[in-house]
Design an enzyme around this catalytic site. Structure first.
Site, PDB file in Angstrom:
ATOM      1  N   HIS A  72      40.476 -12.692  57.585  1.00 42.26           N
ATOM      2  CA  HIS A  72      41.269 -13.542  56.696  1.00 42.26           C
ATOM      3  C   HIS A  72      42.015 -12.698  55.672  1.00 42.26           C
ATOM      4  CE1 HIS A  72      39.265 -17.754  57.289  1.00 42.26           C
ATOM      5  NE2 HIS A  72      39.548 -17.159  58.430  1.00 42.26           N
ATOM      6  N   TYR A 201      39.502 -23.361  48.081  1.00 46.16           N
ATOM      7  CA  TYR A 201      38.637 -23.603  46.923  1.00 46.16           C
ATOM      8  C   TYR A 201      39.373 -24.590  46.014  1.00 46.16           C
ATOM      9  CZ  TYR A 201      35.859 -19.373  48.042  1.00 46.16           C
ATOM     10  OH  TYR A 201      35.047 -18.437  48.633  1.00 46.16           O
ATOM     11  N   PRO A 295      26.957 -19.098  44.910  1.00 49.22           N
ATOM     12  CA  PRO A 295      27.695 -18.764  46.123  1.00 49.22           C
ATOM     13  C   PRO A 295      29.220 -18.807  46.007  1.00 49.22           C
ATOM     14  CG  PRO A 295      26.759 -20.974  46.286  1.00 49.22           C
ATOM     15  CD  PRO A 295      26.253 -20.383  45.004  1.00 49.22           C
ATOM     16  N   LYS A 299      29.419 -13.500  47.323  1.00 47.04           N
ATOM     17  CA  LYS A 299      28.998 -12.112  47.089  1.00 47.04           C
ATOM     18  C   LYS A 299      27.564 -11.799  47.516  1.00 47.04           C
ATOM     19  CE  LYS A 299      32.616 -10.722  46.074  1.00 47.04           C
ATOM     20  NZ  LYS A 299      33.186  -9.897  47.090  1.00 47.04           N
ATOM     21  N   TYR A 387      37.161 -10.293  45.152  1.00 47.73           N
ATOM     22  CA  TYR A 387      36.783 -11.108  46.311  1.00 47.73           C
ATOM     23  C   TYR A 387      36.640 -10.242  47.565  1.00 47.73           C
ATOM     24  CZ  TYR A 387      36.474 -15.338  49.178  1.00 47.73           C
ATOM     25  OH  TYR A 387      36.035 -16.324  50.028  1.00 47.73           O
TER      26      TYR A 387
HETATM   27  C1  PHB Z   1      30.507 -20.349  53.557  1.00 50.64           C
HETATM   28  O1  PHB Z   1      31.292 -20.315  54.517  1.00 50.64           O
HETATM   29  O2  PHB Z   1      29.340 -20.748  53.685  1.00 50.64           O
HETATM   30  C2  PHB Z   1      30.994 -19.920  52.219  1.00 50.64           C
HETATM   31  C3  PHB Z   1      32.246 -19.366  52.104  1.00 50.64           C
HETATM   32  C4  PHB Z   1      32.715 -18.962  50.871  1.00 50.64           C
HETATM   33  C5  PHB Z   1      31.923 -19.118  49.762  1.00 50.64           C
HETATM   34  C6  PHB Z   1      30.658 -19.666  49.868  1.00 50.64           C
HETATM   35  C7  PHB Z   1      30.191 -20.068  51.101  1.00 50.64           C
HETATM   36  O3  PHB Z   1      32.416 -18.749  48.548  1.00 50.64           O
END
Ligand code: PHB
Ligand code: APR
Length: 398
Positions: A72, A201, A295, A299, A387
């Site tokens: 990505h 997000y 989460p 990280k 990130y």
């Molecule tokens: C996930 O795909 O479980 C996931 C992806 C990004 C995040 C947290 C969890 O920031």
């Protein structure tokens, strides 16, 4: 039984460490309390930084990752009912991330270690670590109903947040830093194509939402919910309707997630936690045993990988030269990067979620910060660099 490195815990940290040591020709024994199926099915995040991908490849676990991992180049932020894309390569020196579930990382590492590594024992429950300040630390554990002892040159606690290894650091030398957040995530897995090519997000006046994925046909989505939420209060239709409401865009009122059967549903609490130092005598801590992040920045797995990469180098240096220099600086080297990831995870979490009874003033600050990321190269680059993962430090802070 004696081994060079006794590893407690068969999550990503313990498994990756065992593989890196095997590649360096160092013996280890890995003890995991749960059975193999449990460890392989535990749902966790799935965003890998480049250093994590490189380490997996270096220890022989790159084949399926390279075939099935999805590279990505950015994420989308939604706030104020509008969308903004953060492009990683142009902002962070060409860096990208790979989407590959932690469950798959764990399956790949277990299969390899069982095929060609040192002993990996499931249902081996460690109850004590003794002699951290001696040359022969030992692990007491129960396996197949028998009390066993494993003596080691070094013990590594990769036994997660609820582990026992942390207690090997005497209480008066240990400092704990913690923050518990006033919200949780309701996470679902669904047999439905992802919402878009990249993760989304969302900050909304109804709370945070995240649209992620596991494969071209399996989605993983999250909703901010109050602490103590019972997943049974969230029938599938309610989840999909709420996700759509939180991702809503003024410029594209018809935008909807792709729906499909929900195959798993669970509630995850959110906390930040750091235990210092990450070592005492011949016992070293790695991954969730030493630190937890919420989460939101993805990280957790990457920090765990960074710890064990630094640790494998330090143990290899000791094994080949006899010098303990890198082992002595292990904790300081890791903690510097740990605190950066703690800050980033806290920043992502507190910028995107709405706390219960959040004053409108703070909501305006969040929206102002998100607008800054959407309009300033510097602000976007700060997000993109964190990130995609900061460089792995190999030296302690000067
Ligand atoms: C996930 O795909 O479980 C996931 C992806 C990004 C995040 C947290 C969890 O920031
Ligand atoms: N004896 C043996 N094994 C134990 C013991 C014990 N006393 N206590 C805990 N364990 C095992 C757990 O069963 C678990 O499999 O240690 C393992 C720890 O694994 P994780 O919790 O996955 O921690 P870690 O390997 O550091 O991985 C960090 O996992 O929590 C996520 O988001 C986090 O992605 C990050 C990653």
């Amino acid at each position: 039984m004696h081994t060079t490195v006794g590893i407690i815990g068969g999550g990503p940290s313990g498994l990756l460490l065992a593989r890196l040591l095997h590649t360096a020709g160092i013996d280890s024994v890995l003890l995991e309390r749960r059975d193999r199926a449990y460890v392989e099915q535990r749902q966790r995040a799935g965003i890998l930084e480049q250093a994590t991908v490189d380490a997996l490849r270096a220890c022989g676990a790159g084949a399926r990752l390279d075939a099935e991992g999805m590279v990505h180049d950015g994420i989308e932020l939604r706030f104020d009912r509008r969308a903004h894309r953060v492009d990683f390569p142009s902002l962070a020196d060409g860096r990208r991330v790979t989407v590959y579930a932690q469950t798959e990382v764990v399956k790949d590492l277990i299969a390899l270690q069982l095929a060609e590594g040192g002993p990996l024992l499931f249902e081996a429950d460690v109850h004590a670590v003794e002699g951290a300040d001696t040359d022969r630390p030992l692990i007491r554990y129960t396996h197949e109903g028998q009390e066993q002892t494993l003596t080691c040159d070094y013990v590594v606690g990769c036994d997660g947040f609820h582990g026992v290894a942390r207690n090997a650091v005497p209480e008066h030398l240990r400092t704990t830093y913690e923050r518990v957040y006033p919200y949780s995530w309701l996470g679902i897995l669904a047999d439905a194509p992802p919402a878009a090519d990249e993760l989304i997000y969302a900050h909304s006046d109804r709370g945070f939402a995240l649209a992620s994925m596991r494969s071209p046909s399996v989605s993983r989505h999250y909703l901010q919910v109050p602490n103590g939420t019972d997943p049974a209060d969230w029938p599938d239709d309610r989840i999909w309707d709420e996700l759509d409401a939180r991702f809503a865009l003024d410029a594209d009122p018809g935008w909807r997630l792709k729906r499909g059967p929900v195959t798993a549903k669970s509630v995850l609490p959110m906390r930040s936690h750091v235990t210092e130092p990450m070592a005492y005598g011949r016992v070293l801590l790695a991954g969730d045993a030493a630190h937890i992040v919420p989460p939101t920045g993805a990280k957790g797995l990457n920090l765990a990988a960074a710890d064990v990469i630094v640790l494998a180098r330090a143990l290899t240096h000791w094994h080949t030269t006899g010098s303990t220099d890198l082992l002595e600086s292990y904790s300081d080297t890791c903690l510097r990067r740990v605190w950066r990831a703690e800050h980033f995870s806290y920043f992502m979490t507190t910028t995107l979620h709405t706390a219960p009874d959040q004053p409108p003033f703070e909501t305006r600050l969040q929206l102002s910060q998100l607008d800054r990321i959407a309009t300033s190269h510097h602000a976007a680059a700060e997000l993109a660099e964190n990130y995609t993962g900061l460089p792995l430090a190999t030296e302690p802070p000067a």
